[in-house]
Scaffold this motif. Structure first.
Motif, short mmCIF file in Angstrom:
data_model
loop_
_atom_site.label_atom_id
_atom_site.label_comp_id
_atom_site.label_asym_id
_atom_site.label_seq_id
_atom_site.Cartn_x
_atom_site.Cartn_y
_atom_site.Cartn_z
N ARG A 164 0.84 -1.21 0.00
CA ARG A 164 0.00 0.00 0.00
C ARG A 164 0.87 1.26 0.00
N PHE A 210 2.78 1.72 -3.34
CA PHE A 210 1.85 2.13 -4.39
C PHE A 210 1.51 3.61 -4.25
N GLU A 211 1.23 4.04 -3.03
CA GLU A 211 0.89 5.44 -2.78
C GLU A 211 2.08 6.36 -3.04
N ILE A 234 -1.26 -6.18 -5.26
CA ILE A 234 -1.89 -4.96 -5.82
C ILE A 234 -3.24 -5.32 -6.41
N LEU A 254 -5.80 -1.91 -6.01
CA LEU A 254 -5.20 -0.58 -6.01
C LEU A 254 -5.13 -0.07 -7.44
#
Length: 160
Positions: A63, A66-67, A154, A159
């Motif tokens: 997470r 990815f962010e 993912i 996401l």
């Protein structure tokens, strides 16, 4: 029968008042971190609830990474606009930053500093990973098996 109807609003108000009181106390408990510990063991801030719902370090890493990547892309677009699209690789490293036109160098440095601050906050504050944990996963991400595992996670987390 009329007697029951005349007491109905009173009973309803009493039930609503109790419900509102319970809801208010529950909300205050959540906001302040005060909750009864029914396990009989000493605990800090919702220890049992946190452990039951906590995601694995790997999931939090995915997470966070990815962010961070979404943030990086957005800030890179800003740098591209400032430099007319001529962005040296690893623009935030001092040797690469020196290649940026001097009239926008301070702005680009500010964007790099902003990115660094945001990335740190995402990793440590939002996803509760230490720098070492994140960097360890990051190093492993170059391994083809780990890459596949990350891509799978993912998709699982949906996401985008």
């Amino acid at each position: 029968m009329m007697n029951c109807v005349s007491h109905f609003p009173f009973r309803l108000n009493r039930v609503l008042a109790r419900s509102l009181t319970i809801a208010t106390l529950s909300t205050l408990g959540l906001l302040t971190g005060v909750a009864p510990n029914l396990s009989g063991q000493s605990s800090h801030f919702f220890d049992t609830a946190v452990h039951a719902q906590e995601e694995s370090a790997f999931t939090r890493y995915v997470r966070a990474a990815f962010e961070i990547e979404k943030t990086r892309r957005s800030l890179l677009d800003q740098v591209k606009q400032l430099t007319g699209g001529n962005v040296p690789s690893n623009v935030c490293q001092s040797s690469s930053l020196a290649q940026v036109p001097s009239n926008v160098r301070d702005q680009v440095k500010g964007i790099c500093d902003n990115f660094s601050s945001q990335a740190k906050s995402i990793v440590q504050d939002k996803y509760k990973l230490s720098r070492d944990e994140f960097n360890n996963f990051q190093r492993q991400s170059q391994n083809p098996d780990m890459k596949s595992r990350i891509e799978s996670e993912i998709r699982t987390l949906n996401l985008r």
